[in-house]
Design a protein around this motif. Structure first.
Motif, PDB file in Angstrom:
ATOM      1  N   GLY A 123       0.812  -1.220   0.000  1.00 61.44           N
ATOM      2  CA  GLY A 123       0.000   0.000   0.000  1.00 61.44           C
ATOM      3  C   GLY A 123       0.841   1.264   0.000  1.00 61.44           C
ATOM      4  O   GLY A 123       1.715   1.438  -0.864  1.00 61.44           O
ATOM      5  N   PRO A 124       0.616   2.171   0.977  1.00 62.28           N
ATOM      6  CA  PRO A 124       1.327   3.456   0.959  1.00 62.28           C
ATOM      7  C   PRO A 124       2.790   3.366   1.407  1.00 62.28           C
ATOM      8  O   PRO A 124       3.481   4.377   1.423  1.00 62.28           O
ATOM      9  N   VAL A 125       3.268   2.167   1.762  1.00 58.85           N
ATOM     10  CA  VAL A 125       4.650   2.024   2.222  1.00 58.85           C
ATOM     11  C   VAL A 125       5.586   2.194   1.026  1.00 58.85           C
ATOM     12  O   VAL A 125       5.563   1.395   0.085  1.00 58.85           O
ATOM     13  N   ARG A 126       6.415   3.246   1.067  1.00 62.07           N
ATOM     14  CA  ARG A 126       7.345   3.524  -0.031  1.00 62.07           C
ATOM     15  C   ARG A 126       8.712   2.910   0.197  1.00 62.07           C
ATOM     16  O   ARG A 126       9.522   2.808  -0.721  1.00 62.07           O
ATOM     17  N   GLY A 127       8.978   2.534   1.425  1.00 59.99           N
ATOM     18  CA  GLY A 127      10.267   1.934   1.732  1.00 59.99           C
ATOM     19  C   GLY A 127      10.272   1.415   3.148  1.00 59.99           C
ATOM     20  O   GLY A 127       9.332   1.634   3.921  1.00 59.99           O
ATOM     21  N   ALA A 128      11.339   0.698   3.485  1.00 59.81           N
ATOM     22  CA  ALA A 128      11.473   0.149   4.835  1.00 59.81           C
ATOM     23  C   ALA A 128      12.928   0.233   5.257  1.00 59.81           C
ATOM     24  O   ALA A 128      13.839   0.032   4.446  1.00 59.81           O
ATOM     25  N   LEU A 129      13.144   0.539   6.502  1.00 57.70           N
ATOM     26  CA  LEU A 129      14.488   0.636   7.064  1.00 57.70           C
ATOM     27  C   LEU A 129      14.603  -0.378   8.194  1.00 57.70           C
ATOM     28  O   LEU A 129      13.959  -0.225   9.232  1.00 57.70           O
ATOM     29  N   PRO A 130      15.407  -1.454   8.009  1.00 54.20           N
ATOM     30  CA  PRO A 130      15.550  -2.457   9.068  1.00 54.20           C
ATOM     31  C   PRO A 130      16.635  -2.041  10.065  1.00 54.20           C
ATOM     32  O   PRO A 130      17.603  -1.378   9.712  1.00 54.20           O
ATOM     33  N   LEU A 131      16.450  -2.446  11.313  1.00 54.54           N
ATOM     34  CA  LEU A 131      17.440  -2.145  12.338  1.00 54.54           C
ATOM     35  C   LEU A 131      17.471  -3.312  13.325  1.00 54.54           C
ATOM     36  O   LEU A 131      16.444  -3.701  13.869  1.00 54.54           O
ATOM     37  N   LEU A 132      18.673  -3.865  13.527  1.00 46.75           N
ATOM     38  CA  LEU A 132      18.875  -4.983  14.444  1.00 46.75           C
ATOM     39  C   LEU A 132      19.893  -4.595  15.503  1.00 46.75           C
ATOM     40  O   LEU A 132      20.876  -3.901  15.200  1.00 46.75           O
ATOM     41  N   ASN A 133      19.675  -5.051  16.714  1.00 45.40           N
ATOM     42  CA  ASN A 133      20.649  -4.759  17.770  1.00 45.40           C
ATOM     43  C   ASN A 133      21.659  -5.902  17.882  1.00 45.40           C
ATOM     44  O   ASN A 133      21.834  -6.516  18.930  1.00 45.40           O
ATOM     45  N   VAL A 134      22.323  -6.184  16.757  1.00 47.58           N
ATOM     46  CA  VAL A 134      23.292  -7.282  16.707  1.00 47.58           C
ATOM     47  C   VAL A 134      24.686  -6.738  16.428  1.00 47.58           C
ATOM     48  O   VAL A 134      24.846  -5.722  15.729  1.00 47.58           O
ATOM     49  N   SER A 135      25.690  -7.416  16.957  1.00 49.33           N
ATOM     50  CA  SER A 135      27.096  -7.094  16.701  1.00 49.33           C
ATOM     51  C   SER A 135      27.394  -5.620  16.911  1.00 49.33           C
ATOM     52  O   SER A 135      28.126  -4.991  16.138  1.00 49.33           O
TER      53      SER A 135
END
Length: 754
Positions: A123-135
């Motif tokens: 739908g209206p999602v134009r992008g995604a930014l993933p973030l992990l608390n690893v390493s």
């Protein structure tokens, strides 16, 4: 009945008396037309005016003044990079024992697929930014390998309901092994607040109506009288919501979700206040042997002026919120003013008309007794009356009055001291109950990262050939990250950003941006102070890092909260002046004096400060809230000052009339015990109405319920019953200034009527 023996106001003369008598005759003699007319108006409002639930909740920037620079920063950032870096809708995945490698990889791959537009359901999602608390991927993270976030990036013109639905749709695509906690952020939290308000409104209605029924039934020893009061309030409530909806449609604003329960409490309390007087007046008339029509007409003649003046005072006071520049604050003013005016119109017409139709049946099962007594006075109540009046008799002694005035003033002053530490905030997520899905997801994100992870601040740097100087941009990132209020910064020079160009470095080389995560709840007072410190320092740090000539700007939810709280402080000064002037003008015209209205208004302000101080101490110091919700002091200040003037008109207005014919101290002893009973009943009803707002399981409503209930009771018990009579005695020589002093001996109390 507490009010049945209250002395009736003195008969008026002249044009005013003719006008009041004409209104009384019009309402009572045409009672069937009046009742039918109000029923037709209610039906017309329901059928043709906008439904009150048509509007409600808005984005954070709807709270702030128009044209603010922080939204402009977000827009320029999205234009320079082709997509926004800020997200107000976040999908949270978490396993306290550690996310599996598969889940961690899926967080990144799924975001990449969204960025490549592979999901038609996005739908209206134009992008995604993933973030992990690893390493050690995120500096300042509290844990490692337990939490993954997916920031859903959408256009700023997508509304919060649409963004929240998109987030929920995204989370629904994940499987049971993906450790999904939920969807959170400032947008889902706002939507959750709106849902909680709607679901709690019925509970608040039932509880408030039940409490008022019990209070009125006990006060009048009647089952019908409270039903008449609640029926009048119901008519006013329906009309108010639809009229407010129509006015909002014309003005281009919606009735805020926060206003609906407040309107309910205000309407029920105000209508009950006014109903007390007309019911008491009618009952006394019936007890004196008048027929039902004459008794209702006499009640209107006696109480119409004081009720109208009191209602106009409260309406004018609440309308003064229009002096504010903040969007939501301005919408509070007309809504509350409309509520009071509608309640006033219904109370002074519909209720007397119904009383004229019902007569003694309005007080069933009690019936007016003979010889002017509505109900035989019980021995205990008689003892209470005998005790109370001698206490007031001692209060008119100069030394006792001085002790009482000093003691009450010092006590209120001590209660007001914590107000010096009052902070303002706008914490959407922490306002939710712990069991709410958005709240649970927010707690999970904060445990894995930092409290500010859900609403980061964006720093945008713009200039020619800017992205060629990565060392300088990296230096700026390190300076920002070194601030004690910052948990971490993602930006140019960050080692784990493999492809910074297009994400934090623009393709044309003219812009760079940083995602700054604060160490505290992003909309609380502490985070706001951190933002204000950064806003002042970052341009200087950029110049020191070698980026002289670059334009630096900030945006995000914390930026908007900072603008909101700073504009609120400025609005508070403007509104305070407007409220005080309006209430002072009404009191001057009503009492025809200047010194007396000044210190009467001063006592209302002192009572308000004491209530705010006590609220600050309870919620900030004891419960640890990071500031009070920004609109709570606004609403409390306007309503408590206006209602304080309301009580002044009820109590001092009556005393002022009596003091024309007897010495002032005699008038105090004669009037105060009786008016204080009326004020106590009115205050108890109002305090209960506002106190039951705490049934809405949101922090702002509990703060507002507390400050209003405490403020009303402080004003009624300490100020109107003790402080004001003491000041009347101590300032006796100056009360009537600039009018000439009466020639009667004011120290003579032999004329007191017990």
């Amino acid at each position: 009945m507490l009010l049945a023996r209250w002395a009736r106001p003195r008969r008026r003369s002249g044009t005013a008396a003719v006008g009041v008598a004409a209104v009384a005759a019009l309402v009572v003699d045409h009672r069937r037309v009046v009742v039918g007319g109000w029923l037709v108006l209610v039906a017309a409002a329901v059928l043709w005016l906008p439904a009150p639930q048509g509007g409600g909740v808005g984005d954070l920037d709807d709270f702030a003044p128009d044209g603010n620079p922080y939204v402009a920063t977000e827009v320029r950032s999205a234009e320079a990079f082709g997509f926004p870096l800020l997200s107000r809708t976040v999908v949270v995945q978490r396993d306290p024992d550690g996310l599996s490698p598969y889940t961690q990889a899926a967080v990144v791959l799924r975001a990449a697929a969204v960025n490549e537009q592979q999901y038609p359901w996005a739908g209206p999602v134009r992008g995604a930014l993933p973030l992990l608390n690893v390493s050690d991927a995120f500096p300042g993270a509290r844990e490692s390998g337990t939490t993954g976030l997916t920031y859903l990036l959408m256009s700023p013109d997508v509304g919060l309901f649409a963004q929240t639905r998109a987030g929920e749709r995204f989370a629904a695509q994940l499987g049971p092994d993906d450790d999904v906690v939920g969807v959170t952020g400032s947008f889902p939290a706002r939507v959750a607040q709106d849902r909680l308000v709607d679901s709690s409104l019925r509970t608040v209605e039932v509880a408030t109506v039940s409490a008022i029924f019990v209070i009125m039934a006990a006060g009048f020893r009647s089952l019908v009288a409270p039903l008449l009061t609640l029926g009048t309030a119901g008519v006013a409530f329906v009309l108010t919501l639809h009229v407010a909806g129509a006015v909002g449609e014309v003005m281009g604003v919606a009735v805020p979700a926060e206003l609906r329960p407040l309107l309910l409490a205000l309407l029920l309390g105000v209508v009950t206040d006014y109903a007390v007087f007309f019911l008491a007046g009618t009952r006394t008339g019936l007890a004196e042997g008048r027929d039902r029509v004459d008794a209702a007409r006499r009640a209107v003649v006696d109480y119409l002026p004081v009720v109208v003046v009191a209602g106009v005072t409260v309406a004018a006071g609440t309308a003064s919120l229009l002096a504010a520049r903040g969007g939501v604050i301005r919408t509070f003013g007309p809504g509350m003013a409309i509520a009071v005016l509608v309640a006033l119109a219904v109370s002074v017409t519909l209720l007397p008309a119904v009383l004229a139709m019902l007569g003694p049946a309005a007080f069933w099962p009690a019936r007016p007794g003979p010889d002017g007594a509505a109900v035989p006075v019980r021995p205990r109540r008689a003892r209470f009356a005998r005790v109370r009046e001698p206490l007031v008799g001692r209060l008119v002694r100069t030394r006792t009055a001085a002790v009482v005035a000093v003691t009450v003033t010092v006590l209120l002053g001590l209660l007001a001291l914590p107000v010096r530490g009052l902070e303002l905030g706008l914490s959407f997520v922490p306002s939710l109950p712990p069991a709410d899905p958005a709240s649970r997801a927010a707690v999970a994100a904060a445990e894995g990262f930092a409290p500010g992870i859900l609403s980061p601040t964006v720093v945008l740097v713009e200039g020619e050939d800017l992205t060629e100087d990565v060392p300088a941009l990296s230096d700026l990132r390190e300076r920002i990250e070194a601030d004690p209020g910052v948990a971490g910064v993602l930006g140019p020079g960050y080692r784990l950003l493999d492809e910074p160009r297009g994400l934090v470095l623009s393709e044309d080389g003219t812009a760079a941006r940083y995602l700054v995560v604060l160490a505290d709840e992003p909309l609380g007072a502490t985070a706001v102070h951190t933002f204000e410190r950064l806003e002042a320092a970052v341009p200087r740090w950029a110049e020191d890092a070698g980026l002289a000539g670059a334009q630096v700007s900030l945006g995000g939810d914390t930026a908007l909260a900072s603008l909101l709280t700073s504009s609120t402080r400025a609005d508070l000064a403007r509104i305070a002046v407007a409220v005080l002037l309006v209430n002072l003008l009404v009191l001057v015209l009503f009492l025809r004096a200047t010194v007396l209205p000044l210190y009467l208004l001063g006592t209302s302000v002192l009572s308000l400060l004491a209530a705010l101080g006590l609220t600050t101490w309870v919620f900030q110091d004891l419960l640890g809230h990071d500031g009070l919700t920004f609109y709570v002091p606004f609403a409390a200040a306007v309503l408590l000052v206006a209602l304080g003037s309301d009580y002044n008109i009820y109590g001092v207005g009556r005393l002022w009339h009596v003091a024309r014919d007897v010495p002032l101290r005699a008038a105090v002893v004669q009037v105060v015990p009786r008016t204080s009973r009326a004020i106590t009943v009115a205050a108890l009803t109002l305090a209960v109405s506002f106190g039951l707002l705490s049934l809405v399981p949101l922090r702002p409503f509990r703060e507002l319920a507390f400050v209003m209930a405490v403020g009303i009771l402080l004003d009624a018990v300490l100020v109107r019953v003790l402080l004001v009579p003491a000041l009347l005695v101590l300032l006796e020589r100056w009360n009537r200034w600039p009018l000439p002093r009466r020639p009667v001996g004011s120290d003579d109390t032999t004329g007191v009527v017990s």
